[in-house]
Design an enzyme around this catalytic site. Structure first.
Site, PDB file in Angstrom:
ATOM      1  N   ARG A 170      64.110  42.147   9.732  1.00  0.00           N
ATOM      2  CA  ARG A 170      64.874  42.874   8.648  1.00  0.00           C
ATOM      3  C   ARG A 170      65.194  43.644   9.738  1.00  0.00           C
ATOM      4  O   ARG A 170      63.806  45.579   9.891  1.00  0.00           O
ATOM      5  CB  ARG A 170      63.690  43.231   8.062  1.00  0.00           C
ATOM      6  CG  ARG A 170      64.613  43.737   7.105  1.00  0.00           C
ATOM      7  CD  ARG A 170      63.472  43.567   5.426  1.00  0.00           C
ATOM      8  NE  ARG A 170      61.732  44.405   5.986  1.00  0.00           N
ATOM      9  CZ  ARG A 170      61.241  44.596   4.759  1.00  0.00           C
ATOM     10  NH1 ARG A 170      61.030  43.712   3.721  1.00  0.00           N
ATOM     11  NH2 ARG A 170      59.761  44.544   5.603  1.00  0.00           N
ATOM     12  N   ASP A 454      52.823  49.707   3.199  1.00  0.00           N
ATOM     13  CA  ASP A 454      54.269  49.970   3.612  1.00  0.00           C
ATOM     14  C   ASP A 454      55.152  51.151   2.664  1.00  0.00           C
ATOM     15  O   ASP A 454      54.412  51.406   1.815  1.00  0.00           O
ATOM     16  CB  ASP A 454      54.779  49.223   4.503  1.00  0.00           C
ATOM     17  CG  ASP A 454      55.666  47.986   2.858  1.00  0.00           C
ATOM     18  OD1 ASP A 454      55.641  48.346   2.414  1.00  0.00           O
ATOM     19  OD2 ASP A 454      56.483  47.196   3.177  1.00  0.00           O
TER      20      ASP A 454
END
Length: 544
Positions: A170, A454
């Protein structure tokens, strides 16, 4: 200070990192420069389009299915590319950053896919950017290991790449620059840096081992941004001489505007498409960000109460499965963020029950797999999907024609049950500050109260507080959520933090308050933190 170095059209302004020359080869830099020159103008235009779309929503225009792309949705004949090697079975995917320990743990976890994250769970310090690329290359060469300060050794299991989870990288989103690499004085896109360096160095390595260069694409807001990625893929494959369609990409549907264009996104990437993912946390953040000034209809309760059974979340996930399976693509479920506590079985038992229920709902809805954040959750998710899939690698045959595309239900925010509580506000403050403190020290994935936080969850934390203040929300206890009151709560929560030598809590609090308590609303918390990192890195450079 360090003198900038220009090579093949790219200027490096960061202080050197050990072994960076292995990644920043003249050929790799030339490859990045070509991608930048071909696509940065379009990228900038699309970022302007984001602002215009946000302004339209703020002025009362709700997103709808696009009439100009109706023919794509109505054409039942087109399908995405056949499944690529290693992506046939994705029933459990583990996510995490690319540091050596986390990489080895993820690859030894028994998951089918490792999402190697260069985005939300990774702080884009220059050291992390370079070392992430070095570690990914080392994985493919099977020469990665790690020894902890306590002497514990970590090594890869299995004999070949085929014995390990399939790697899906990613990169950063289109909005994030890499300000340490400049072309004609302009930063290269962080997305192109992450994608380009991994692809350039590893595409042939992957192909020779029976896999391919596979990616997760974050933060996409419409099909035109997906088209840009597709054009990047076409040029990149041509430049290094591999067949078109070798790349595969799974798009995270984690913005509210993208939810209205899921089939169009698959269509734009169809030769390179591997599916869609329900990026639940960023999706919630996107709703708050886009509708933050639109009144009580769009005010959500405490983060913990916004579950996947809320009407707008159910509509989003069911329509995602339908869009994917109608087009032959994979539908991947959302993150189970729980972090097991090996010292408290009571906490684990309750959490495992919630994870099992969440994954059971996804599997029964037709998802082909789902995400977990910790190796201990892999067996839980696998057991659930095994019970539904059996010997089948996926359930793409479930086209979910019982689901009707419904643009109104995607915006049924008011149907979310729950309350705003003082405890929820305090938790948002604590998570926001503690996450940013770790981020400033180079760690983008932080365990707080047995949950993996996150950038997405930190964004929810600060944006909820901003919206509650601006909308004069009232807590379940009858308290007006005012700026002054939240400032008092912030002071109280800050005093509770456990300080340590070299901590960054003062700076983290400053950034959090700037993004949660001021009148303006910075688009991304991490952009503010990144700019601070760059200022600090420059200040630390030795004088000439």
């Amino acid at each position: 200070m360090n003198d900038p170095i220009t090579l093949n059209g790219i200027t490096l302004v960061a202080a050197p990192v050990r072994r960076q020359e292995e990644i920043l080869t003249p050929q790799a830099l030339d490859f990045l420069a070509q991608l930048h020159k071909a696509f940065d103008g379009r990228r900038a235009e699309l970022m302007q389009t984001r602002q215009l779309n946000r302004a339209r929503i703020a002025n009362g225009s709700d997103p709808k299915f696009r009439p100009e792309t109706k023919s794509i949705r109505d054409d039942a004949t087109w399908q995405v590319a056949p499944i690529a090697p290693g992506l046939e079975d994705r029933r459990v995917e583990i996510t995490g950053p690319t540091d050596r320990k986390m990489a080895i743990n993820a690859l030894n976890s028994g998951a089918k896919v490792w999402l190697a994250d260069l985005e939300d769970s990774s702080t884009p310090t220059w050291s992390n950017v370079i070392n992430g690329q070095l570690n990914l290359r080392s994985v493919l060469d099977r020469n990665i290991d790690f020894t902890s300060p306590e002497g514990k050794e970590y090594k890869l299991s299995g004999e070949t790449l085929a014995d390990l989870p399939t790697i899906v990288v990613r990169p950063r989103g289109w909005h994030l620059p890499e300000k340490n690499l400049l072309v004609a004085g302009k930063p290269v896109s962080g997305a192109l840096v992450d994608f380009g360096l991994y692809f350039f160095h590893n595409a042939q390595r992957l192909i020779s081992q029976g896999r391919g260069p596979y990616f997760y694409l974050p933060k996409i807001e419409n099909h035109l941004e997906a088209r840009l990625w597709n054009d990047v893929f076409v040029l990149a494959q041509d430049l290094i001489g591999i067949p078109q369609g070798t790349i595969r990409a799974t798009v995270l549907i984690e913005t509210i505007t993208a939810a209205f264009e899921m089939e169009e996104i698959l269509y734009e990437l169809r030769e390179h498409s591997a599916g869609l993912n329900a990026g639940r946390w960023d999706y919630i953040f996107s709703i708050i960000k886009n509708f933050r000034s639109r009144g009580p209809r769009f005010v959500l309760p405490d983060r913990s109460m916004v579950t996947m059974t809320a009407p707008f979340m159910r509509s989003y996930t069911e329509q995602l499965v339908r869009a994917c399976h109608r087009r032959g693509a994979m539908a991947i479920g959302g993150m189970a963020a729980f972090i097991p506590n090996r010292k408290d079985e009571t906490i684990n038992t309750l959490a495992f029950e919630k994870v099992r229920a969440d994954k059971t709902r996804e599997a029964n809805d037709g998802f082909d797999g789902s995400w977990v954040a910790h190796p201990d959750l892999v067996p839980v998710a696998r057991e659930v999907f095994d019970s539904v899939l059996g010997d089948k690698p996926n359930q793409r045959e479930r086209t979910r024609e019982d689901v009707t595309p419904d643009d109104k239900e995607l915006l049924n925010i008011a149907g979310t049950e729950g309350k705003i509580t003082e405890g929820g506000i305090r938790n948002n403050i604590e998570v926001g500050i503690r996450y940013m403190e770790a981020w400033l020290r180079g760690n983008g994935a932080v365990a707080i109260h047995n949950l993996m936080e996150d950038a997405a969850t930190a964004e929810i934390s600060r944006s909820q507080i901003w919206q509650w203040i601006q909308q004069s929300a009232i807590t379940d206890e009858g308290e007006l959520v005012s700026r002054a009151w939240v400032e008092d709560l912030t002071e109280e929560e800050f005093e509770k933090l456990s300080r340590f030598e070299g901590d960054r809590f003062d700076d983290a609090r400053e950034i959090f308050e700037a993004c949660a308590l001021r009148e303006d609303f910075p688009t991304f918390l991490t952009v503010q933190a990144y700019n601070r990192y760059l200022r600090e890195a420059k200040a630390l450079e030795p004088a000439a």
